[in-house]
Design a protein around this motif. Structure first.
Motif, PDB file in Angstrom:
ATOM      1  N   THR A   1       0.886  -1.242   0.061  1.00  0.00           N
ATOM      2  CA  THR A   1      -0.019  -0.004   0.052  1.00  0.00           C
ATOM      3  C   THR A   1       0.953   1.396  -0.077  1.00  0.00           C
ATOM      4  OG1 THR A   1      -0.174  -0.108   2.355  1.00  0.00           O
ATOM      5  CG2 THR A   1      -2.076  -1.137   1.049  1.00  0.00           C
ATOM      6  N   ARG A   2       2.190   1.172  -0.011  1.00  0.00           N
ATOM      7  CA  ARG A   2       2.986   2.282  -0.233  1.00  0.00           C
ATOM      8  C   ARG A   2       2.844   2.995  -1.715  1.00  0.00           C
ATOM      9  NH1 ARG A   2       9.088   0.340   1.683  1.00  0.00           N
ATOM     10  NH2 ARG A   2       8.548   0.416   4.121  1.00  0.00           N
ATOM     11  N   GLY A   3       2.749   2.503  -2.490  1.00  0.00           N
ATOM     12  CA  GLY A   3       2.300   3.136  -4.037  1.00  0.00           C
ATOM     13  C   GLY A   3       1.088   3.944  -3.890  1.00  0.00           C
ATOM     14  N   VAL A   4       0.772   4.331  -5.285  1.00  0.00           N
ATOM     15  CA  VAL A   4      -0.589   4.962  -5.268  1.00  0.00           C
ATOM     16  C   VAL A   4      -1.594   4.109  -5.623  1.00  0.00           C
ATOM     17  CG1 VAL A   4      -0.239   7.534  -6.298  1.00  0.00           C
ATOM     18  CG2 VAL A   4       0.587   5.479  -7.536  1.00  0.00           C
ATOM     19  N   SER A   5      -1.299   3.263  -6.389  1.00  0.00           N
ATOM     20  CA  SER A   5      -2.406   2.165  -6.855  1.00  0.00           C
ATOM     21  C   SER A   5      -2.579   0.802  -5.619  1.00  0.00           C
ATOM     22  CB  SER A   5      -2.248   1.610  -8.341  1.00  0.00           C
ATOM     23  OG  SER A   5      -1.518   0.437  -8.209  1.00  0.00           O
ATOM     24  N   LEU A   6      -3.690   0.176  -5.770  1.00  0.00           N
ATOM     25  CA  LEU A   6      -3.846  -0.666  -5.079  1.00  0.00           C
ATOM     26  C   LEU A   6      -3.602  -2.143  -5.736  1.00  0.00           C
ATOM     27  CD1 LEU A   6      -6.910   0.415  -2.700  1.00  0.00           C
ATOM     28  CD2 LEU A   6      -4.553  -0.177  -2.085  1.00  0.00           C
ATOM     29  N   ALA A   7      -2.983  -2.163  -7.074  1.00  0.00           N
ATOM     30  CA  ALA A   7      -2.698  -3.045  -7.761  1.00  0.00           C
ATOM     31  C   ALA A   7      -2.267  -4.152  -7.007  1.00  0.00           C
ATOM     32  CB  ALA A   7      -1.781  -2.537  -8.869  1.00  0.00           C
ATOM     33  N   VAL A   8      -0.912  -4.041  -6.207  1.00  0.00           N
ATOM     34  CA  VAL A   8      -0.233  -5.189  -5.434  1.00  0.00           C
ATOM     35  C   VAL A   8      -1.140  -6.049  -4.437  1.00  0.00           C
ATOM     36  CG1 VAL A   8       1.823  -5.791  -3.936  1.00  0.00           C
ATOM     37  CG2 VAL A   8       2.050  -4.169  -5.880  1.00  0.00           C
ATOM     38  N   PRO A   9      -1.612  -4.925  -3.506  1.00  0.00           N
ATOM     39  CA  PRO A   9      -2.790  -5.836  -2.526  1.00  0.00           C
ATOM     40  C   PRO A   9      -3.937  -6.676  -3.243  1.00  0.00           C
ATOM     41  CG  PRO A   9      -2.785  -3.555  -2.249  1.00  0.00           C
ATOM     42  CD  PRO A   9      -1.732  -3.691  -3.106  1.00  0.00           C
ATOM     43  N   THR A  10      -4.315  -6.231  -4.276  1.00  0.00           N
ATOM     44  CA  THR A  10      -5.221  -6.825  -5.083  1.00  0.00           C
ATOM     45  C   THR A  10      -4.927  -8.163  -5.813  1.00  0.00           C
ATOM     46  OG1 THR A  10      -6.357  -4.725  -5.613  1.00  0.00           O
ATOM     47  CG2 THR A  10      -7.108  -6.308  -6.566  1.00  0.00           C
ATOM     48  N   TYR A  11      -3.695  -7.766  -6.440  1.00  0.00           N
ATOM     49  CA  TYR A  11      -3.014  -8.992  -7.141  1.00  0.00           C
ATOM     50  C   TYR A  11      -2.623 -10.406  -6.355  1.00  0.00           C
ATOM     51  CZ  TYR A  11      -0.008 -11.702 -10.487  1.00  0.00           C
ATOM     52  OH  TYR A  11       0.612 -12.615 -11.035  1.00  0.00           O
ATOM     53  N   VAL A  12      -1.988  -9.837  -5.140  1.00  0.00           N
ATOM     54  CA  VAL A  12      -1.467 -10.794  -4.158  1.00  0.00           C
ATOM     55  C   VAL A  12      -2.684 -11.606  -3.298  1.00  0.00           C
ATOM     56  CG1 VAL A  12       0.902 -10.096  -4.019  1.00  0.00           C
ATOM     57  CG2 VAL A  12      -0.729  -9.350  -2.374  1.00  0.00           C
ATOM     58  N   LEU A  13      -3.856 -10.804  -3.379  1.00  0.00           N
ATOM     59  CA  LEU A  13      -5.186 -11.139  -2.551  1.00  0.00           C
ATOM     60  C   LEU A  13      -5.291 -12.733  -3.392  1.00  0.00           C
ATOM     61  CD1 LEU A  13      -7.457 -11.306  -0.750  1.00  0.00           C
ATOM     62  CD2 LEU A  13      -8.526  -9.908  -2.387  1.00  0.00           C
ATOM     63  N   ALA A  14      -5.346 -12.639  -4.615  1.00  0.00           N
ATOM     64  CA  ALA A  14      -5.561 -13.898  -5.448  1.00  0.00           C
ATOM     65  C   ALA A  14      -4.620 -14.925  -5.307  1.00  0.00           C
ATOM     66  CB  ALA A  14      -5.978 -13.336  -7.045  1.00  0.00           C
ATOM     67  N   THR A  15      -3.498 -14.559  -5.411  1.00  0.00           N
ATOM     68  CA  THR A  15      -2.259 -15.590  -5.619  1.00  0.00           C
ATOM     69  C   THR A  15      -2.105 -16.057  -4.159  1.00  0.00           C
ATOM     70  OG1 THR A  15      -0.550 -13.860  -5.128  1.00  0.00           O
ATOM     71  CG2 THR A  15      -1.413 -14.659  -7.538  1.00  0.00           C
ATOM     72  N   TYR A  16      -2.053 -15.232  -3.042  1.00  0.00           N
ATOM     73  CA  TYR A  16      -2.069 -15.867  -1.747  1.00  0.00           C
ATOM     74  C   TYR A  16      -3.364 -16.854  -1.311  1.00  0.00           C
ATOM     75  CZ  TYR A  16       2.045 -12.661  -1.063  1.00  0.00           C
ATOM     76  OH  TYR A  16       3.128 -12.385  -1.208  1.00  0.00           O
ATOM     77  N   GLY A  17      -4.288 -16.137  -1.859  1.00  0.00           N
ATOM     78  CA  GLY A  17      -5.575 -17.169  -1.589  1.00  0.00           C
ATOM     79  C   GLY A  17      -5.332 -18.426  -2.288  1.00  0.00           C
ATOM     80  N   VAL A  18      -4.757 -18.564  -3.474  1.00  0.00           N
ATOM     81  CA  VAL A  18      -4.446 -19.901  -4.293  1.00  0.00           C
ATOM     82  C   VAL A  18      -3.605 -20.756  -3.071  1.00  0.00           C
ATOM     83  CG1 VAL A  18      -3.217 -21.115  -5.983  1.00  0.00           C
ATOM     84  CG2 VAL A  18      -4.988 -19.298  -6.531  1.00  0.00           C
ATOM     85  N   PHE A  19      -2.409 -19.999  -2.595  1.00  0.00           N
ATOM     86  CA  PHE A  19      -1.372 -20.585  -1.835  1.00  0.00           C
ATOM     87  C   PHE A  19      -2.357 -21.061  -0.392  1.00  0.00           C
ATOM     88  CE2 PHE A  19       1.882 -19.615   1.555  1.00  0.00           C
ATOM     89  CZ  PHE A  19       2.765 -20.601   1.179  1.00  0.00           C
ATOM     90  N   GLY A  20      -3.039 -20.349  -0.079  1.00  0.00           N
ATOM     91  CA  GLY A  20      -3.998 -20.746   1.183  1.00  0.00           C
ATOM     92  C   GLY A  20      -4.737 -21.886   1.073  1.00  0.00           C
ATOM     93  N   VAL A  21      -5.287 -22.056  -0.064  1.00  0.00           N
ATOM     94  CA  VAL A  21      -6.006 -23.168  -0.297  1.00  0.00           C
ATOM     95  C   VAL A  21      -5.131 -24.393  -0.669  1.00  0.00           C
ATOM     96  CG1 VAL A  21      -7.553 -24.447  -1.978  1.00  0.00           C
ATOM     97  CG2 VAL A  21      -8.034 -21.959  -1.353  1.00  0.00           C
ATOM     98  N   LEU A  22      -3.965 -24.312  -1.299  1.00  0.00           N
ATOM     99  CA  LEU A  22      -3.024 -25.433  -1.566  1.00  0.00           C
ATOM    100  C   LEU A  22      -2.670 -26.086  -0.295  1.00  0.00           C
ATOM    101  CD1 LEU A  22      -1.459 -26.638  -3.820  1.00  0.00           C
ATOM    102  CD2 LEU A  22       0.236 -24.789  -3.637  1.00  0.00           C
ATOM    103  N   GLY A  23      -2.135 -25.399   0.725  1.00  0.00           N
ATOM    104  CA  GLY A  23      -1.713 -26.127   1.932  1.00  0.00           C
ATOM    105  C   GLY A  23      -2.592 -27.110   2.634  1.00  0.00           C
ATOM    106  N   PRO A  24      -3.827 -26.694   3.177  1.00  0.00           N
ATOM    107  CA  PRO A  24      -4.440 -27.686   3.735  1.00  0.00           C
ATOM    108  C   PRO A  24      -4.786 -28.858   2.771  1.00  0.00           C
ATOM    109  CG  PRO A  24      -5.386 -25.605   3.855  1.00  0.00           C
ATOM    110  CD  PRO A  24      -4.291 -25.431   3.134  1.00  0.00           C
ATOM    111  N   ALA A  25      -5.071 -28.542   1.500  1.00  0.00           N
ATOM    112  CA  ALA A  25      -5.356 -29.803   0.651  1.00  0.00           C
ATOM    113  C   ALA A  25      -4.100 -30.686   0.515  1.00  0.00           C
ATOM    114  CB  ALA A  25      -5.652 -29.319  -0.778  1.00  0.00           C
ATOM    115  N   LEU A  26      -2.797 -30.221   0.125  1.00  0.00           N
ATOM    116  CA  LEU A  26      -1.767 -31.061   0.238  1.00  0.00           C
ATOM    117  C   LEU A  26      -1.354 -31.733   1.462  1.00  0.00           C
ATOM    118  CD1 LEU A  26       0.921 -29.374  -2.207  1.00  0.00           C
ATOM    119  CD2 LEU A  26      -0.579 -31.067  -2.604  1.00  0.00           C
ATOM    120  N   PHE A  27      -1.328 -30.850   2.529  1.00  0.00           N
ATOM    121  CA  PHE A  27      -1.013 -31.542   3.867  1.00  0.00           C
ATOM    122  C   PHE A  27      -1.950 -32.545   4.277  1.00  0.00           C
ATOM    123  CE2 PHE A  27       2.198 -28.107   3.911  1.00  0.00           C
ATOM    124  CZ  PHE A  27       3.298 -29.023   4.115  1.00  0.00           C
ATOM    125  N   GLY A  28      -3.289 -32.165   4.319  1.00  0.00           N
ATOM    126  CA  GLY A  28      -4.285 -32.953   4.807  1.00  0.00           C
ATOM    127  C   GLY A  28      -4.200 -34.423   4.108  1.00  0.00           C
TER     128      GLY A  28
END
Lengths: 299, 258
Positions: B48-75
């Motif tokens: 959120t240091r820059g002018v746009s919210l591109a980064v927090p929006t972008y990583v919301l999607a990709t960290y979301g994938v990461f967050g779903v991946l972990g429980p599925a693989l480990f479980g």
């Protein structure tokens, strides 16, 4: 004997099983009759667990026929009527005793009540405790409760008293007797002759994957009531083996070891033949020796 | 078995699977908090240091994938292999429990854990980073992210079918972190050398992430049917590998219930 006339509930016939090159069972015949406690007795590695696994359908039959209630051992209608306590290292550590029991009860159409299961296994005070926090003996009791969850007609107990102290063992023995009184059938594997003696109506002895003896505990014991004599002597094992009552004679280290059903005769002969004989002991033969004797009888 | 009892078994099996995992801090804490900590750092503090919210929006999607991946693989991967090692599966196999109930419970646990992670990420994104999406985008993104449970559970199942209890955790880690990185979950793959970009095209997490990014119009511009086709094909391959693994091992979970 009454059990001999009862119908067969489960059987293995001419079953041979291999794990790769290792022969675990060789042409094994086994019959479980309604209402009995059948002891399957043998030293570790004899093939007991393999035989049980085939009757449970958790191993596929390679050669021969396995049948339970007239069906294949893994069939759905069989699994509903049977319970099993296996030698496994554990179930979910983070669930409580009551939760485990609730889950297993749900598998069956007409299960025992949870309170009855807790009482049967002596777990009333531990119902809320997590499985992982229990002692070894308490864990065994949970396994026993889970085996009984479905009110089974046929119960398989694979070495059920391993790790139990004397009190817990006798308590479990009493439960198994009570189940027998209520008409249920139990198959019990053990390497403990006393346990088979205390519980079983009939005993099948397995050694190296083959059935080497079958009978009532009293019959088995009479055949294995040998004594083991050890001494340092110059008499050759062959000469000892030909004496009356001697089942087996061999050299182990510096000692001669002779297994005999007539220890008095053997000791008298040994002392007469070798005046320099030393370090003589005579002890009741252990199960290993008993199996040796039985193996010897059948070959 | 009556449908009612079957349903009850599925439900109880799932409930206790979730409870079991929730009560395991070694599993629950890292899988729940790791994506959130990453997001707080890269999305909120740095993003959120820059002018746009591109980064927090972008990583919301990709960290979301990461967050779903972990429980599925480990479980699935580690959990299943472990339960086969300890003998729990062997014991359950002797009972009338339908094999499907066991698989269902594992999928549900992965789904619920995934949903918790996604919800936490969404709340953080909306309130801490100020990410603004249309309402349909929030729902679509959540749906796409959670649908990823299916291919990832299939991958975990394949690992669990082939790896032993002790090695499964190691194998899962070998798959989990490298795949997350190579699929562009941490940094977009256009920042990678060409070779690494080619590798990403083979990874299910890449295609899943692209579908999630499509919802917020930040994907690389490839076609949705292509991503879906790859994900479906790879899921089928994982399931086939899993079936082979089970057949080789003990036949359980392959058994027809008669």
């Amino acid at each position: 004997m009454q059990a001999a006339r009862s119908p067969t509930l489960a059987s293995l016939s001419r079953v041979t099983h291999r794990y790769g090159p290792v022969l675990a069972l060789e042409g094994l015949d086994l019959e479980v009759r309604r209402g009995e406690v059948l002891g399957v007795l043998g030293p570790n590695g004899a093939g007991k667990t393999t035989a049980i696994s085939l009757l449970l359908g958790s191993l596929q039959v390679q050669e021969g026929v396995a049948s339970v209630f007239g069906s294949a051992p893994g069939a759905a209608e069989v699994r509903v009527r049977r319970g099993a306590m296996l030698q496994i290292s554990g179930i979910s550590a983070n669930l409580t005793v009551r939760e485990h029991i609730e889950l297993f009860r749900a598998y069956y159409p007409a299960p025992f009540s949870a309170s009855r299961l807790l009482a049967l296994a002596g777990l009333e005070d531990l119902a809320r405790r997590r499985y992982g926090k229990l002692s070894g003996g308490q864990k065994q009791r949970v396994m026993f409760a889970l085996a009984l969850a479905g009110d089974p007609e046929l119960l398989f107990l694979d070495e059920p008293t391993t790790g139990l102290d004397v009190d817990a063992r006798h308590r479990l023995w009493n439960e198994i007797r009570a189940l027998r009184e209520s008409g249920r059938t139990t198959v019990l594997t053990t390497h403990n002759l006393d346990e088979a003696d205390a519980l079983a109506d009939r005993v099948v002895v397995i050694h190296n994957g083959r059935r080497i003896a079958e009978g009532t505990p009293a019959e088995i014991k009479s055949r294995t009531a040998g004594r083991l004599a050890r001494c340092v002597t110059r008499i050759a094992p062959d000469a000892v083996a030909s004496l009356p009552g001697v089942v087996e004679a061999r050299t182990r280290g510096q000692h001669l070891e002779a297994l005999t059903t007539q220890p008095e005769v053997l000791v008298r002969e040994l002392l007469v033949r070798d005046e320099a004989l030393a370090d003589l002991t005579v002890v009741a033969a252990g199960l290993e020796e008993a199996f040796l004797a039985l193996t010897r009888d059948t070959t | 078995m009556t449908p009612g009892r079957r349903f009850r078994i599925y439900l109880l099996e799932a409930r206790f699977q979730v409870l079991e995992v929730l009560r395991e801090p070694m599993f629950a804490i890292p899988t729940l908090t790791f994506p959130l900590i990453l997001y707080l750092f890269f999305g909120v503090i740095m993003g959120t240091r820059g002018v746009s919210l591109a980064v927090p929006t972008y990583v919301l999607a990709t960290y979301g994938v990461f967050g779903v991946l972990g429980p599925a693989l480990f479980g699935f991967g580690a959990g299943l292999a472990n339960e086969r090692d300890t003998g729990v599966l062997l014991l359950k196999q002797t009972t009338p429990m339908p094999a499907g109930a066991y698989l269902f419970a594992k999928v549900m646990a992965a789904l619920i854990f995934g949903a918790i992670v996604v919800a936490a990420l969404f709340l953080t994104a909306a309130h801490a980073a100020g990410v603004a999406l249309y309402r349909w985008q929030w729902f679509a993104l959540a749906g796409v992210l959670l649908a990823g449970v299916i291919p990832f559970c299939a991958l975990g199942l394949a690992i669990g079918a082939w790896a032993g209890g002790r090695s499964a955790v190691a194998v899962v880690n070998l798959v989990f972190l490298p795949m997350a990185m190579l699929a562009g979950l941490w940094l977009p793959i256009y920042m990678f050398p060409d070779v690494m970009q080619d590798i990403a095209l083979a990874l299910p997490a890449y295609h899943h992430a692209q579908l999630a990014l499509k919802v917020i119009a930040m994907d690389a511009g490839q076609s949705v049917p292509m991503h879906l086709a790859v994900l479906v094909a790879e899921t089928l391959v994982f399931l086939g590998l899993a079936a082979l693994g089970f057949r080789r091992a003990d036949g359980f979970l392959m058994r027809r219930s008669r």
